[in-house]
Design an enzyme around this catalytic site. Sequence first.
Site, PDB file in Angstrom:
ATOM      1  N   LYS A  94       1.016  -1.237   0.044  1.00  0.00           N
ATOM      2  CA  LYS A  94       0.111   0.081   0.040  1.00  0.00           C
ATOM      3  C   LYS A  94       0.812   1.095  -0.030  1.00  0.00           C
ATOM      4  O   LYS A  94       2.126   1.168   0.538  1.00  0.00           O
ATOM      5  CB  LYS A  94      -0.872  -0.169   1.223  1.00  0.00           C
ATOM      6  CG  LYS A  94      -2.207   0.870   1.202  1.00  0.00           C
ATOM      7  CD  LYS A  94      -3.207   0.115   0.624  1.00  0.00           C
ATOM      8  CE  LYS A  94      -4.556   0.891   0.621  1.00  0.00           C
ATOM      9  NZ  LYS A  94      -5.744   0.151   0.160  1.00  0.00           N
ATOM     10  N   GLY A 194     -24.571   2.610   4.818  1.00  0.00           N
ATOM     11  CA  GLY A 194     -23.998   3.316   3.730  1.00  0.00           C
ATOM     12  C   GLY A 194     -24.486   2.840   2.359  1.00  0.00           C
ATOM     13  O   GLY A 194     -24.311   1.765   2.075  1.00  0.00           O
ATOM     14  N   ASN A 197     -20.873   3.507  -3.388  1.00  0.00           N
ATOM     15  CA  ASN A 197     -20.712   2.753  -4.470  1.00  0.00           C
ATOM     16  C   ASN A 197     -21.210   1.034  -4.411  1.00  0.00           C
ATOM     17  O   ASN A 197     -21.843   0.688  -5.251  1.00  0.00           O
ATOM     18  CB  ASN A 197     -19.381   2.921  -5.151  1.00  0.00           C
ATOM     19  CG  ASN A 197     -19.143   4.356  -5.723  1.00  0.00           C
ATOM     20  OD1 ASN A 197     -19.821   4.805  -6.363  1.00  0.00           O
ATOM     21  ND2 ASN A 197     -18.106   4.791  -5.021  1.00  0.00           N
ATOM     22  N   VAL A 198     -20.496   0.925  -3.224  1.00  0.00           N
ATOM     23  CA  VAL A 198     -20.664  -0.639  -2.932  1.00  0.00           C
ATOM     24  C   VAL A 198     -22.140  -0.977  -2.608  1.00  0.00           C
ATOM     25  O   VAL A 198     -22.978  -1.898  -2.854  1.00  0.00           O
ATOM     26  CB  VAL A 198     -19.679  -1.296  -1.978  1.00  0.00           C
ATOM     27  CG1 VAL A 198     -20.001  -2.614  -1.475  1.00  0.00           C
ATOM     28  CG2 VAL A 198     -18.264  -0.936  -2.573  1.00  0.00           C
TER      29      VAL A 198
HETATM   30  P1  NAD Z   1     -18.685   5.377  -0.829  1.00  0.00           P
HETATM   31  O1  NAD Z   1     -17.782   6.445  -0.461  1.00  0.00           O
HETATM   32  O2  NAD Z   1     -18.996   5.193  -2.219  1.00  0.00           O
HETATM   33  O3  NAD Z   1     -19.696   5.106   0.128  1.00  0.00           O
HETATM   34  C1  NAD Z   1     -19.768   5.107   1.322  1.00  0.00           C
HETATM   35  C2  NAD Z   1     -21.347   5.802   1.774  1.00  0.00           C
HETATM   36  O4  NAD Z   1     -20.953   5.741   3.341  1.00  0.00           O
HETATM   37  C3  NAD Z   1     -21.631   7.284   1.445  1.00  0.00           C
HETATM   38  O5  NAD Z   1     -22.565   7.278   0.796  1.00  0.00           O
HETATM   39  C4  NAD Z   1     -21.307   8.013   2.702  1.00  0.00           C
HETATM   40  O6  NAD Z   1     -22.350   9.161   2.848  1.00  0.00           O
HETATM   41  C5  NAD Z   1     -22.047   6.835   3.994  1.00  0.00           C
HETATM   42  N1  NAD Z   1     -21.482   7.229   5.187  1.00  0.00           N
HETATM   43  C6  NAD Z   1     -20.049   7.660   5.483  1.00  0.00           C
HETATM   44  N2  NAD Z   1     -20.290   7.786   6.834  1.00  0.00           N
HETATM   45  C7  NAD Z   1     -21.569   7.087   7.420  1.00  0.00           C
HETATM   46  C8  NAD Z   1     -22.292   6.897   8.518  1.00  0.00           C
HETATM   47  N3  NAD Z   1     -21.592   7.320   9.659  1.00  0.00           N
HETATM   48  N4  NAD Z   1     -23.317   6.364   8.572  1.00  0.00           N
HETATM   49  C9  NAD Z   1     -24.011   5.919   7.405  1.00  0.00           C
HETATM   50  N5  NAD Z   1     -23.442   6.241   6.242  1.00  0.00           N
HETATM   51  C10 NAD Z   1     -22.268   6.863   6.165  1.00  0.00           C
HETATM   52  O7  NAD Z   1     -17.700   4.276  -0.581  1.00  0.00           O
HETATM   53  P2  NAD Z   1     -17.683   2.574  -1.026  1.00  0.00           P
HETATM   54  O8  NAD Z   1     -16.805   2.396  -2.421  1.00  0.00           O
HETATM   55  O9  NAD Z   1     -19.097   1.950  -1.430  1.00  0.00           O
HETATM   56  O10 NAD Z   1     -16.970   1.720  -0.268  1.00  0.00           O
HETATM   57  C11 NAD Z   1     -17.856   1.357   1.246  1.00  0.00           C
HETATM   58  C12 NAD Z   1     -16.946   0.807   2.000  1.00  0.00           C
HETATM   59  O11 NAD Z   1     -16.240  -0.377   1.516  1.00  0.00           O
HETATM   60  C13 NAD Z   1     -15.612   1.619   2.447  1.00  0.00           C
HETATM   61  O12 NAD Z   1     -15.423   1.459   4.031  1.00  0.00           O
HETATM   62  C14 NAD Z   1     -14.606   1.091   1.751  1.00  0.00           C
HETATM   63  O13 NAD Z   1     -13.457   1.393   2.173  1.00  0.00           O
HETATM   64  C15 NAD Z   1     -14.912  -0.304   1.735  1.00  0.00           C
HETATM   65  N6  NAD Z   1     -14.489  -1.274   0.370  1.00  0.00           N
HETATM   66  C16 NAD Z   1     -14.829  -0.654  -0.954  1.00  0.00           C
HETATM   67  C17 NAD Z   1     -14.338  -1.349  -1.897  1.00  0.00           C
HETATM   68  C18 NAD Z   1     -14.722  -0.926  -3.381  1.00  0.00           C
HETATM   69  O14 NAD Z   1     -14.705  -1.623  -4.308  1.00  0.00           O
HETATM   70  N7  NAD Z   1     -15.363   0.316  -3.393  1.00  0.00           N
HETATM   71  C19 NAD Z   1     -13.435  -2.475  -1.810  1.00  0.00           C
HETATM   72  C20 NAD Z   1     -13.086  -2.852  -0.448  1.00  0.00           C
HETATM   73  C21 NAD Z   1     -13.632  -2.305   0.770  1.00  0.00           C
END
Ligand code: NAD
Length: 367
Positions: A94, A194, A197-198
């Site tokens: 990383k 949350g 995206n995911v």
């Molecule tokens: P993202 O930023 O698109 O979405 C995160 C969402 O969580 C946002 O809509 C945000 O408003 C919301 N949020 C933030 N704080 C919050 C709270 N206290 N309560 C409720 N909602 C809250 O992120 P993502 O890409 O969807 O990823 C989500 C999680 O998964 C992250 O922790 C990320 O590290 C992890 N992750 C993502 C991927 C990937 O492929 N995108 C891969 C592995 C892990």
Amino acid sequence: MITEVAKASELHKIDPVFGQLSFDNHEQIVFCNDKDTGLKAIIGIHNTVLGPALGGTRMWKYTNEWEALNDVLRLSRGMTFKSAISGLNLGGGKAVIIGDSKVDKTPEMMIKFGEFINSLSGKYITAEDVGTTTPDMDLIRDVTPYVTGISQSRGGSGNPSPVTAFGVYMGMKAAAKYQFGSDNLEGKKILVQGTGNVGETLIDHLTKEGALVQITDINEARLKEISQKYGAQIFTGEDVYSAPVDIYAPCALGATINDATVNKIQAKIIAGAANNQLANEEIHGKILKDRGIAYAPDFLINAGGIINVYAEIVGYDSAEALRRTENIYNTTLEIFNFAETNSITTHQAALSIAQKRIDDRKKENAK
Ligand code: NAD
């Protein structure tokens, strides 16, 4: 009398890197500095037994260099186990860039960073993370081949989030099979925290299967949009953690399972995308186990993204990436059973299976 804090700072003076809290026999730590572009970055290479160390570059306004160093050490170690448990021939690495991505990032800085990556001759391969984007990866690609997550038009694998969500869905179904005897999620009350995206793609899978999905997000506009789009109910209770649901899916932030929440959780399964869900892997993992809550290890079930990115390196297609991601179902079940047989937490079980894969390969390599 020396306080604990003073002792820690004394330690820093003696062992500034190898003595760090998150140092875990990392193979190599590279400090990158460029006066002209203002680049200050650290690349952490934790382990390369299974293959090149792959992991994203995070750009963050760290309050000090210790924080940046600890973050890169912790994150790169996590990547080793994520790739190992997913059966990928990748090691763990990383990088962090110290600075505010909105203010300090320039194309020149990214190119310079790419040159540093190139100087490692492929031992470390980068990708996007918080504060870096696909266009940044494209800039890095101009000076080194050791980058993934580039634009699809340049041969990249595209947005990993839908694949990550599919893997989380598979992990959740496996957890249901273990905990409820059936992986059918129809009628199950599932709280998705949350809706980013995911979260969105996960909600899509779950509502299509007939689960009773409740959603929560700090972004009100997003919450309404997702609720309308998928017919998911907006969570209206006072406290997310004590919600009377079957499954809790953390898809926002890490460390939501902590001293304040762990004993309140009513869900029988925890399965979500967020990284580092357990504030303390040992303590909170053990409490979940004792309370009979089936916890699907985050680094296992959220590995779809890295499986997708791996396709860029080895050249397989997206169908193969999905097939490998689907296999998260089998691995999750295997881990639940291994944990039960050995009376350990699922987190420990996943770590030990991943570590065994690394140790076996090391023995093979030594032959
Ligand atoms: P993202 O930023 O698109 O979405 C995160 C969402 O969580 C946002 O809509 C945000 O408003 C919301 N949020 C933030 N704080 C919050 C709270 N206290 N309560 C409720 N909602 C809250 O992120 P993502 O890409 O969807 O990823 C989500 C999680 O998964 C992250 O922790 C990320 O590290 C992890 N992750 C993502 C991927 C990937 O492929 N995108 C891969 C592995 C892990």
